[in-house]
Design a protein around this motif. Structure first.
Motif, PDB file in Angstrom:
ATOM      1  N   UNK A  14       0.823  -1.045   0.013  1.00  0.00           N
ATOM      2  CA  UNK A  14      -0.074   0.035   0.085  1.00  0.00           C
ATOM      3  C   UNK A  14       0.860   1.204   0.063  1.00  0.00           C
ATOM      4  N   UNK A  15       0.427   2.056  -0.795  1.00  0.00           N
ATOM      5  CA  UNK A  15       1.189   3.592  -1.020  1.00  0.00           C
ATOM      6  C   UNK A  15       2.924   3.413  -1.352  1.00  0.00           C
ATOM      7  N   UNK A  16       2.905   2.458  -2.087  1.00  0.00           N
ATOM      8  CA  UNK A  16       4.398   2.429  -2.605  1.00  0.00           C
ATOM      9  C   UNK A  16       4.952   4.031  -3.064  1.00  0.00           C
ATOM     10  N   UNK A  17       3.864   4.440  -3.957  1.00  0.00           N
ATOM     11  CA  UNK A  17       4.451   5.748  -4.706  1.00  0.00           C
ATOM     12  C   UNK A  17       3.755   6.766  -3.963  1.00  0.00           C
ATOM     13  N   UNK A  18       4.219   7.813  -3.379  1.00  0.00           N
ATOM     14  CA  UNK A  18       3.800   9.082  -2.771  1.00  0.00           C
ATOM     15  C   UNK A  18       3.151  10.051  -3.946  1.00  0.00           C
ATOM     16  N   UNK A 134      -1.567   0.863  -9.284  1.00  0.00           N
ATOM     17  CA  UNK A 134      -2.606   1.607  -9.457  1.00  0.00           C
ATOM     18  C   UNK A 134      -2.378   2.985  -9.303  1.00  0.00           C
ATOM     19  N   UNK A 135      -2.969   3.682 -10.218  1.00  0.00           N
ATOM     20  CA  UNK A 135      -3.204   5.212 -10.073  1.00  0.00           C
ATOM     21  C   UNK A 135      -4.442   5.628 -10.274  1.00  0.00           C
ATOM     22  N   UNK A 136      -4.998   6.668  -9.448  1.00  0.00           N
ATOM     23  CA  UNK A 136      -6.364   7.246  -9.508  1.00  0.00           C
ATOM     24  C   UNK A 136      -7.238   6.547  -8.591  1.00  0.00           C
ATOM     25  N   UNK A 137      -8.347   6.488  -9.160  1.00  0.00           N
ATOM     26  CA  UNK A 137      -9.486   5.928  -8.164  1.00  0.00           C
ATOM     27  C   UNK A 137      -9.421   4.536  -7.685  1.00  0.00           C
ATOM     28  N   UNK A 139     -10.132   0.839  -6.434  1.00  0.00           N
ATOM     29  CA  UNK A 139     -10.660  -0.208  -7.281  1.00  0.00           C
ATOM     30  C   UNK A 139     -10.786  -1.449  -6.284  1.00  0.00           C
ATOM     31  N   UNK A 140     -11.736  -2.246  -6.433  1.00  0.00           N
ATOM     32  CA  UNK A 140     -12.083  -3.605  -5.712  1.00  0.00           C
ATOM     33  C   UNK A 140     -11.396  -4.802  -6.325  1.00  0.00           C
ATOM     34  N   UNK A 141     -10.259  -5.210  -6.080  1.00  0.00           N
ATOM     35  CA  UNK A 141      -9.455  -6.289  -6.620  1.00  0.00           C
ATOM     36  C   UNK A 141      -9.690  -7.561  -6.043  1.00  0.00           C
ATOM     37  N   UNK A 142     -10.145  -8.438  -7.013  1.00  0.00           N
ATOM     38  CA  UNK A 142     -10.589  -9.747  -6.224  1.00  0.00           C
ATOM     39  C   UNK A 142      -9.516 -10.742  -6.710  1.00  0.00           C
ATOM     40  N   UNK A 154     -10.900 -10.202  -1.473  1.00  0.00           N
ATOM     41  CA  UNK A 154     -10.966  -8.986  -2.120  1.00  0.00           C
ATOM     42  C   UNK A 154     -10.107  -7.765  -1.308  1.00  0.00           C
ATOM     43  N   UNK A 155      -9.651  -6.822  -1.942  1.00  0.00           N
ATOM     44  CA  UNK A 155      -8.901  -5.671  -1.414  1.00  0.00           C
ATOM     45  C   UNK A 155      -9.170  -4.443  -2.339  1.00  0.00           C
ATOM     46  N   UNK A 156      -9.291  -3.397  -1.455  1.00  0.00           N
ATOM     47  CA  UNK A 156      -9.279  -2.109  -2.395  1.00  0.00           C
ATOM     48  C   UNK A 156      -8.090  -1.638  -2.728  1.00  0.00           C
ATOM     49  N   UNK A 157      -7.553  -1.462  -4.041  1.00  0.00           N
ATOM     50  CA  UNK A 157      -6.352  -0.924  -4.369  1.00  0.00           C
ATOM     51  C   UNK A 157      -6.625   0.728  -4.429  1.00  0.00           C
ATOM     52  N   UNK A 158      -5.443   1.181  -4.007  1.00  0.00           N
ATOM     53  CA  UNK A 158      -5.656   2.795  -3.914  1.00  0.00           C
ATOM     54  C   UNK A 158      -4.494   3.220  -4.819  1.00  0.00           C
ATOM     55  N   UNK A 159      -4.691   4.505  -5.179  1.00  0.00           N
ATOM     56  CA  UNK A 159      -3.719   5.184  -6.012  1.00  0.00           C
ATOM     57  C   UNK A 159      -2.146   5.038  -5.070  1.00  0.00           C
ATOM     58  N   UNK A 160      -1.218   4.623  -5.986  1.00  0.00           N
ATOM     59  CA  UNK A 160       0.290   4.466  -5.418  1.00  0.00           C
ATOM     60  C   UNK A 160       0.444   3.140  -5.056  1.00  0.00           C
ATOM     61  N   UNK A 161      -0.412   2.294  -4.943  1.00  0.00           N
ATOM     62  CA  UNK A 161      -0.408   0.808  -4.351  1.00  0.00           C
ATOM     63  C   UNK A 161       0.115   0.167  -5.528  1.00  0.00           C
TER      64      UNK A 161
END
Ligand code: MD6
Ligand code: FE
Length: 215
Positions: A14-18, A134-137, A139-142, A154-161
């Motif tokens: 999570x949050x690999x990219x700032x 992942x960049x932007x909105x 997304x629910x990753x299954x 499932x996990x929500x992928x967030x921007x920068x993950x």
């Protein structure tokens, strides 16, 4: 750096990219799309996918009525642009392998776009992981198993993950069920960009021989 999370054998950072690194990477992807414009792939059965795609690197992944495959050129006939250095750096940091990726597939999700459960299995060397950014909105990753139809997580992928799919999970089924459209301000009109990095070919024979001699 935060701890990684294991989701069905997929390692998520999570949050690999700032925020600054995310914005810079979006600019790099804009340059890729200027050279190799986004297109809407069709499944082999002729259904339009809801994501738009392009690619960078030696190969791009394309899908149309002829099937799924890697191609050395964009549908327009131009070479795919090189994989941006910012993207390569992520692969080198997280992949754990000595080869560089040959394809950076770029998936662009607008409102309502999703991706059905699938396996990434068009690559020759399955010892090489697939790395996703992942960049932007959100997304629910299954993620499911190698066999279709088993339990999924499932996990929500967030921007920068960043997610790494390798080892026993390399052929796990996975997909994007939905987006939280507008949840991120990274892309001015909303949406999500996902980059997946892959090694496409088998290792060159000379290197294989060398690897055999070493053991
Ligand atoms: C996506 N990702 O996140 C779709 N494939 O939009 C993938 O299909 C994917 O995240 C292989 C490895 C990691 C992934
Ligand atoms: Fe995939």
């Amino acid at each position: 750096m935060a701890e990684s999370v294991d989701v069905g054998g997929v390692t998520v950072w999570p949050g690999w990219l700032d925020a600054g690194a995310q914005a810079a990477m979006v600019e790099d992807i804009r340059a890729v799309a200027a050279a190799a414009p986004f297109f809407t792939p069709e499944t082999p059965r002729g259904q339009k996918m809801s994501v738009r795609m392009t690619a960078a690197g030696r190969y791009g992944w394309v899908s149309d009525r002829k099937g799924y495959r890697y191609e050395p050129r964009h549908p327009s006939g131009v070479d795919w642009p090189p994989i941006p250095a910012s993207v390569l750096a992520v692969w080198r940091a997280v992949s754990g392998v000595d080869r560089d990726p040959q394809c950076c597939l770029v998936n662009w999700y607008g409102e309502g776009a999703k991706m059905g459960l699938h396996q990434d299995r068009d690559e020759a060397d399955l010892d090489m992981p697939v790395v996703s950014i992942s960049l932007g909105d959100e997304a629910l990753f299954r993620v499911g198993g190698v066999e279709r139809g088993g339990p999924t997580r499932s996990i929500w992928l967030r921007s920068g993950d960043v997610a790494v799919m390798g080892g026993a999970a390399r052929l796990a089924h996975h997909g994007i069920d939905r987006l939280r459209f507008g949840s991120s301000t990274l892309l001015p009109r909303g949406g999500r960009i996902n980059l997946t990095l892959r090694v496409v070919d088998q290792r060159p024979a000379a290197q294989l021989e060398e690897a055999c001699l070493r053991v």
